[in-house]
Design a protein around this motif. Structure first.
Motif, PDB file in Angstrom:
ATOM      1  N   LEU A 160      52.836  44.010  -3.303  1.00 54.34           N
ATOM      2  CA  LEU A 160      53.902  43.020  -3.307  1.00 54.34           C
ATOM      3  C   LEU A 160      53.537  41.911  -4.277  1.00 54.34           C
ATOM      4  O   LEU A 160      52.376  41.481  -4.332  1.00 54.34           O
ATOM      5  N   TYR A 161      54.530  41.428  -5.017  1.00 52.89           N
ATOM      6  CA  TYR A 161      54.261  40.339  -5.957  1.00 52.89           C
ATOM      7  C   TYR A 161      55.371  39.298  -5.893  1.00 52.89           C
ATOM      8  O   TYR A 161      56.491  39.571  -5.462  1.00 52.89           O
ATOM      9  N   ARG A 162      55.020  38.101  -6.333  1.00 61.18           N
ATOM     10  CA  ARG A 162      55.994  37.017  -6.379  1.00 61.18           C
ATOM     11  C   ARG A 162      55.540  36.004  -7.430  1.00 61.18           C
ATOM     12  O   ARG A 162      54.386  36.018  -7.877  1.00 61.18           O
ATOM     13  N   ALA A 163      56.452  35.129  -7.816  1.00 58.32           N
ATOM     14  CA  ALA A 163      56.105  34.040  -8.724  1.00 58.32           C
ATOM     15  C   ALA A 163      55.480  32.905  -7.916  1.00 58.32           C
ATOM     16  O   ALA A 163      56.012  32.500  -6.878  1.00 58.32           O
ATOM     17  N   GLY A 164      54.323  32.420  -8.381  1.00 61.39           N
ATOM     18  CA  GLY A 164      53.643  31.312  -7.713  1.00 61.39           C
ATOM     19  C   GLY A 164      53.439  30.152  -8.669  1.00 61.39           C
ATOM     20  O   GLY A 164      53.774  30.237  -9.857  1.00 61.39           O
ATOM     21  N   VAL A 165      52.872  29.084  -8.168  1.00 55.52           N
ATOM     22  CA  VAL A 165      52.680  27.892  -9.013  1.00 55.52           C
ATOM     23  C   VAL A 165      51.676  28.156 -10.131  1.00 55.52           C
ATOM     24  O   VAL A 165      51.702  27.480 -11.165  1.00 55.52           O
ATOM     25  N   ASN A 166      50.803  29.150  -9.937  1.00 58.13           N
ATOM     26  CA  ASN A 166      49.816  29.500 -10.967  1.00 58.13           C
ATOM     27  C   ASN A 166      50.105  30.865 -11.581  1.00 58.13           C
ATOM     28  O   ASN A 166      49.189  31.573 -11.992  1.00 58.13           O
ATOM     29  N   GLY A 167      51.382  31.210 -11.652  1.00 59.10           N
ATOM     30  CA  GLY A 167      51.759  32.499 -12.222  1.00 59.10           C
ATOM     31  C   GLY A 167      52.030  33.537 -11.143  1.00 59.10           C
ATOM     32  O   GLY A 167      52.131  33.217  -9.950  1.00 59.10           O
ATOM     33  N   VAL A 168      52.119  34.783 -11.544  1.00 58.79           N
ATOM     34  CA  VAL A 168      52.427  35.873 -10.615  1.00 58.79           C
ATOM     35  C   VAL A 168      51.293  36.036  -9.602  1.00 58.79           C
ATOM     36  O   VAL A 168      50.102  35.995  -9.959  1.00 58.79           O
ATOM     37  N   GLU A 169      51.691  36.219  -8.328  1.00 59.35           N
ATOM     38  CA  GLU A 169      50.729  36.426  -7.244  1.00 59.35           C
ATOM     39  C   GLU A 169      50.957  37.790  -6.604  1.00 59.35           C
ATOM     40  O   GLU A 169      52.080  38.279  -6.556  1.00 59.35           O
ATOM     41  N   VAL A 170      49.868  38.387  -6.100  1.00 62.13           N
ATOM     42  CA  VAL A 170      49.949  39.644  -5.366  1.00 62.13           C
ATOM     43  C   VAL A 170      49.348  39.452  -3.981  1.00 62.13           C
ATOM     44  O   VAL A 170      48.460  38.623  -3.780  1.00 62.13           O
ATOM     45  N   LEU A 171      49.850  40.222  -3.021  1.00 62.46           N
ATOM     46  CA  LEU A 171      49.396  40.096  -1.638  1.00 62.46           C
ATOM     47  C   LEU A 171      48.216  41.029  -1.387  1.00 62.46           C
ATOM     48  O   LEU A 171      48.312  42.239  -1.612  1.00 62.46           O
ATOM     49  N   MET A 172      47.103  40.457  -0.902  1.00 64.60           N
ATOM     50  CA  MET A 172      45.902  41.242  -0.632  1.00 64.60           C
ATOM     51  C   MET A 172      45.242  40.741   0.648  1.00 64.60           C
ATOM     52  O   MET A 172      45.529  39.645   1.145  1.00 64.60           O
ATOM     53  N   GLY A 173      44.353  41.563   1.194  1.00 62.06           N
ATOM     54  CA  GLY A 173      43.576  41.181   2.361  1.00 62.06           C
ATOM     55  C   GLY A 173      42.215  41.852   2.307  1.00 62.06           C
ATOM     56  O   GLY A 173      41.985  42.756   1.496  1.00 62.06           O
ATOM     57  N   GLN A 174      41.317  41.432   3.180  1.00 58.49           N
ATOM     58  CA  GLN A 174      39.943  41.947   3.169  1.00 58.49           C
ATOM     59  C   GLN A 174      39.735  42.958   4.293  1.00 58.49           C
ATOM     60  O   GLN A 174      40.065  42.696   5.452  1.00 58.49           O
ATOM     61  N   ARG A 175      39.165  44.103   3.938  1.00 55.19           N
ATOM     62  CA  ARG A 175      38.818  45.113   4.928  1.00 55.19           C
ATOM     63  C   ARG A 175      37.579  44.674   5.704  1.00 55.19           C
ATOM     64  O   ARG A 175      36.756  43.905   5.207  1.00 55.19           O
ATOM     65  N   GLY A 176      37.448  45.180   6.931  1.00 60.02           N
ATOM     66  CA  GLY A 176      36.346  44.780   7.786  1.00 60.02           C
ATOM     67  C   GLY A 176      34.999  45.288   7.315  1.00 60.02           C
ATOM     68  O   GLY A 176      34.895  46.298   6.593  1.00 60.02           O
ATOM     69  N   ALA A 177      33.943  44.621   7.733  1.00 58.10           N
ATOM     70  CA  ALA A 177      32.589  44.997   7.334  1.00 58.10           C
ATOM     71  C   ALA A 177      32.189  46.358   7.886  1.00 58.10           C
ATOM     72  O   ALA A 177      31.345  47.050   7.301  1.00 58.10           O
ATOM     73  N   SER A 178      32.781  46.766   9.007  1.00 52.84           N
ATOM     74  CA  SER A 178      32.419  48.046   9.625  1.00 52.84           C
ATOM     75  C   SER A 178      33.330  49.191   9.199  1.00 52.84           C
ATOM     76  O   SER A 178      33.169  50.318   9.680  1.00 52.84           O
ATOM     77  N   ALA A 179      34.265  48.926   8.315  1.00 52.35           N
ATOM     78  CA  ALA A 179      35.191  49.979   7.876  1.00 52.35           C
ATOM     79  C   ALA A 179      34.430  51.079   7.135  1.00 52.35           C
ATOM     80  O   ALA A 179      33.539  50.802   6.325  1.00 52.35           O
ATOM     81  N   ALA A 180      34.781  52.336   7.430  1.00 49.60           N
ATOM     82  CA  ALA A 180      34.108  53.466   6.768  1.00 49.60           C
ATOM     83  C   ALA A 180      34.516  53.584   5.311  1.00 49.60           C
ATOM     84  O   ALA A 180      33.758  54.118   4.490  1.00 49.60           O
ATOM     85  N   PHE A 181      35.699  53.085   4.988  1.00 49.19           N
ATOM     86  CA  PHE A 181      36.220  53.209   3.624  1.00 49.19           C
ATOM     87  C   PHE A 181      36.376  51.813   3.030  1.00 49.19           C
ATOM     88  O   PHE A 181      37.080  50.968   3.550  1.00 49.19           O
ATOM     89  N   MET A 182      35.660  51.536   1.965  1.00 46.37           N
ATOM     90  CA  MET A 182      35.732  50.271   1.231  1.00 46.37           C
ATOM     91  C   MET A 182      35.495  49.040   2.114  1.00 46.37           C
ATOM     92  O   MET A 182      36.303  48.105   2.153  1.00 46.37           O
TER      93      MET A 182
END
Length: 223
Positions: free
Chosen positions: A14-36
């Motif tokens: 997902l993307y949108r226009a932000g005050v510092n240019g185009v922004e994308v939506l991201m999040g952090q996977r858990g430390a115990s996740a088997a993948f990444m």
């Protein structure tokens, strides 16, 4: 199921226009996740069997649909689109959908989405990348990446209160700063590919396909 077996997957940017240019939506996977583990990623995950049964209110651009279908089995295309919408809902609480009644009871995994009074809609989704996880990883996916403007979301795009706990630190990240986060290699590559696509909503000229297997690790474009 063998967890190292190659599974179809869908990821949504997902993307949108932000005050510092185009922004994308991201999040952090858990430390115990088997993948990444610990990596910042876009919402996404494996296709579930029920995704093929979900009624889509609208489909994507015909060219994007044709590219998806070019190397996919029969019912996989709608399942991939539905999976992208479901993963966004599960991991962020955001709705890609239009108001409407489901023609039949929603399957498990979709009941929360249906309870919002929306039908999933793939309108505005652009198929922009495909990548296969290299052999030897604890999880392997044949992932299709979809790009969509935040304007397609029903409701407040900053409200993550309905998200499940798979991703933490959900945030809109300026494209110019995204590479300062701890990203998987493929995410860095995809970011470079989509940077030039966020100023319009037309399908891309071609879709890069990175196929990693025991014999080949190359890239070609699906046209």
């Amino acid at each position: 199921m063998d967890k190292s077996q190659l599974r179809d997957a869908a990821t949504i940017i997902l993307y949108r226009a932000g005050v510092n240019g185009v922004e994308v939506l991201m999040g952090q996977r858990g430390a115990s996740a088997a993948f990444m583990p610990n990596k910042f990623v876009f919402p996404g995950g494996a296709v579930d069997a029920v995704d093929a049964e979900v009624p889509l209110a609208c489909g994507p651009d015909p060219l994007c649909a044709a590219r998806l279908a070019a190397e996919a089995e029969g019912g996989l295309v709608p399942a991939l689109l539905a999976a992208a919408i479901r993963e966004l809902w599960e991991e962020t609480g955001l709705i890609l959908g239009v108001p409407g009644d489901w023609p039949r009871p929603a399957p498990k995994g979709w009941r929360g989405f249906a309870a919002t009074g929306h039908l999933p809609s793939a309108e505005g989704l652009r198929f922009v990348y495909r990548a296969v996880t290299p052999p030897g990883r604890p999880r392997r996916f044949d992932a299709r990446f979809f790009l969509a403007p935040a304007s397609r979301v029903a409701g407040d795009v900053d409200d993550f209160s309905r998200a499940e706990d798979e991703l933490s630190l959900l945030q809109w990240i300026p494209l110019t700063k995204a590479r300062s986060f701890d990203l998987p290699f493929i995410t860095e590559v995809v970011l470079g590919e989509v940077a030039g696509l966020t100023d319009h909503e037309a399908p891309p000229d071609g879709v890069p396909f990175v196929k990693n297997d025991d014999l080949v690790a190359g890239i070609r474009r699906l046209r």
